[in-house]
Write a protein that holds these residues in place. Sequence first.
Motif, PDB file in Angstrom:
ATOM      1  N   GLU A 144       0.811  -1.230  -0.097  1.00 31.43           N
ATOM      2  CA  GLU A 144      -0.052  -0.026  -0.051  1.00 31.43           C
ATOM      3  C   GLU A 144       0.816   0.997  -0.033  1.00 31.43           C
ATOM      4  O   GLU A 144       0.547   2.342  -0.667  1.00 31.43           O
TER       5      GLU A 144
ATOM      6  N   LYS B 242       1.054   4.099  -3.014  1.00 37.84           N
ATOM      7  CA  LYS B 242       0.878   5.537  -2.629  1.00 37.84           C
ATOM      8  C   LYS B 242       2.027   6.311  -3.238  1.00 37.84           C
ATOM      9  O   LYS B 242       1.843   7.444  -3.956  1.00 37.84           O
TER      10      LYS B 242
ATOM     11  N   LYS C  70       1.793   6.718  -7.155  1.00 34.02           N
ATOM     12  CA  LYS C  70       0.739   7.596  -7.529  1.00 34.02           C
ATOM     13  C   LYS C  70       1.311   9.018  -7.509  1.00 34.02           C
ATOM     14  O   LYS C  70       0.913  10.112  -8.373  1.00 34.02           O
TER      15      LYS C  70
END
Length: 61
Positions: free
Chosen positions: A52, A56, A59
């Motif tokens: 995760e 992030k 992105k």
Amino acid sequence: MSKYRASITIDSKIAIEIDEYYRELVKEAAIQGNSIPKLSNVYEEIIAKGWEFVKKELKKH
């Protein structure tokens, strides 16, 4: 969700830290009268949280 078996090699320092984290989880479970967590579930949790974080970061770029 299906499971996938993976084999990894980790640094001994990280392995010791994960072992200490697992021991704390076991201790807390024993004190509270809960079931002892599986070590494989702990690794799965660590990998999921790490992934995760990576997603992030991807992105942001």
